[in-house]
Write a protein that holds these residues in place. Structure first.
Motif, PDB file in Angstrom:
ATOM      1  N   TRP A  36       0.852  -1.180   0.000  1.00 28.64           N
ATOM      2  CA  TRP A  36       0.000   0.000   0.000  1.00 28.64           C
ATOM      3  C   TRP A  36       0.894   1.238   0.000  1.00 28.64           C
ATOM      4  O   TRP A  36       1.875   1.310   0.761  1.00 28.64           O
ATOM      5  CB  TRP A  36      -0.903   0.039   1.227  1.00 28.64           C
ATOM      6  N   ALA A  49       2.735   0.338   3.699  1.00 29.78           N
ATOM      7  CA  ALA A  49       2.904  -1.000   4.271  1.00 29.78           C
ATOM      8  C   ALA A  49       3.001  -2.018   3.149  1.00 29.78           C
ATOM      9  O   ALA A  49       2.576  -1.754   2.025  1.00 29.78           O
ATOM     10  CB  ALA A  49       1.736  -1.342   5.193  1.00 29.78           C
ATOM     11  N   TYR A  60       6.338  -1.776   7.427  1.00 25.17           N
ATOM     12  CA  TYR A  60       5.576  -0.566   7.686  1.00 25.17           C
ATOM     13  C   TYR A  60       6.480   0.657   7.572  1.00 25.17           C
ATOM     14  O   TYR A  60       7.676   0.590   7.891  1.00 25.17           O
ATOM     15  CB  TYR A  60       4.964  -0.592   9.087  1.00 25.17           C
ATOM     16  N   ILE A  70      -1.474  -4.215   7.986  1.00 25.36           N
ATOM     17  CA  ILE A  70      -1.706  -4.855   6.693  1.00 25.36           C
ATOM     18  C   ILE A  70      -1.947  -6.334   6.920  1.00 25.36           C
ATOM     19  O   ILE A  70      -1.317  -6.965   7.780  1.00 25.36           O
ATOM     20  CB  ILE A  70      -0.534  -4.618   5.717  1.00 25.36           C
ATOM     21  N   SER A  72      -3.805 -10.097   4.749  1.00 24.62           N
ATOM     22  CA  SER A  72      -4.268 -10.630   3.474  1.00 24.62           C
ATOM     23  C   SER A  72      -5.140 -11.848   3.688  1.00 24.62           C
ATOM     24  O   SER A  72      -5.047 -12.534   4.715  1.00 24.62           O
ATOM     25  CB  SER A  72      -3.079 -10.981   2.576  1.00 24.62           C
ATOM     26  N   VAL A  79      -6.026  -8.056  -0.197  1.00 23.60           N
ATOM     27  CA  VAL A  79      -5.131  -7.487   0.814  1.00 23.60           C
ATOM     28  C   VAL A  79      -5.863  -6.334   1.495  1.00 23.60           C
ATOM     29  O   VAL A  79      -6.588  -5.570   0.831  1.00 23.60           O
ATOM     30  CB  VAL A  79      -3.825  -6.983   0.175  1.00 23.60           C
ATOM     31  N   LEU A  81      -5.860  -3.029   4.450  1.00 23.31           N
ATOM     32  CA  LEU A  81      -5.087  -2.046   5.211  1.00 23.31           C
ATOM     33  C   LEU A  81      -6.014  -1.425   6.235  1.00 23.31           C
ATOM     34  O   LEU A  81      -6.957  -0.713   5.891  1.00 23.31           O
ATOM     35  CB  LEU A  81      -4.503  -0.966   4.301  1.00 23.31           C
ATOM     36  N   CYS A  96      -3.102   0.499  -3.906  1.00 26.05           N
ATOM     37  CA  CYS A  96      -2.616  -0.867  -3.745  1.00 26.05           C
ATOM     38  C   CYS A  96      -1.648  -1.159  -4.892  1.00 26.05           C
ATOM     39  O   CYS A  96      -1.855  -0.684  -6.020  1.00 26.05           O
ATOM     40  CB  CYS A  96      -3.808  -1.814  -3.788  1.00 26.05           C
TER      41      CYS A  96
END
Length: 125
Positions: A36, A49, A60, A70, A72, A79, A81, A96
């Protein structure tokens, strides 16, 4: 070609939380990492992140002071956040990114191979 679609942005009051999602068109384990980034108004895109497909500790940005998480869901190729204790200065478009191959880690935007369209996060004071 990988398509990434972000969602979950919006307007939130300072101190509030948002959970952003990024749906990928292929299995996230096919890539080295998912990341991200964010781009505040008038500023450059910056790392937030990342999470590697091989596991291990997430990455991070130091400046975020443990206010982001973060994660997944490999079964859904998604994913997430989590943004907590948001501040007005966190206003940005959040993107993303898919990093297909490890070049020099997951923190550099130039190493990202695919990008989503972004989702706007606005924090009111």
């Amino acid at each position: 070609q990988v398509q990434l679609v972000e969602s979950g942005g919006g307007l939130v009051q300072a101190g509030g939380s948002l959970r952003l999602s990024c749906a990928a068109s292929r299995h996230t384990f096919s890539s080295y990492a998912m990341a991200w980034f964010r781009q505040p108004p008038g500023k450059e895109r910056e790392f937030v992140a990342a999470i590697a497909s091989t596991g291990g500790s997430p990455y991070y940005a130091n400046s975020l002071e443990n206010r982001v998480t973060i994660s997944s869901d490999s079964a859904k190729n998604t994913v997430f956040l989590q943004l907590d204790r948001l501040r007005p200065e966190n206003r940005a478009v959040y993107y993303c990114a898919d990093i297909a191959i490890n070049k020099e880690g997951p923190r550099r935007s130039q190493d990202c191979d695919y990008w989503g369209q972004g989702t706007q996060v606005t924090v009111s004071s």
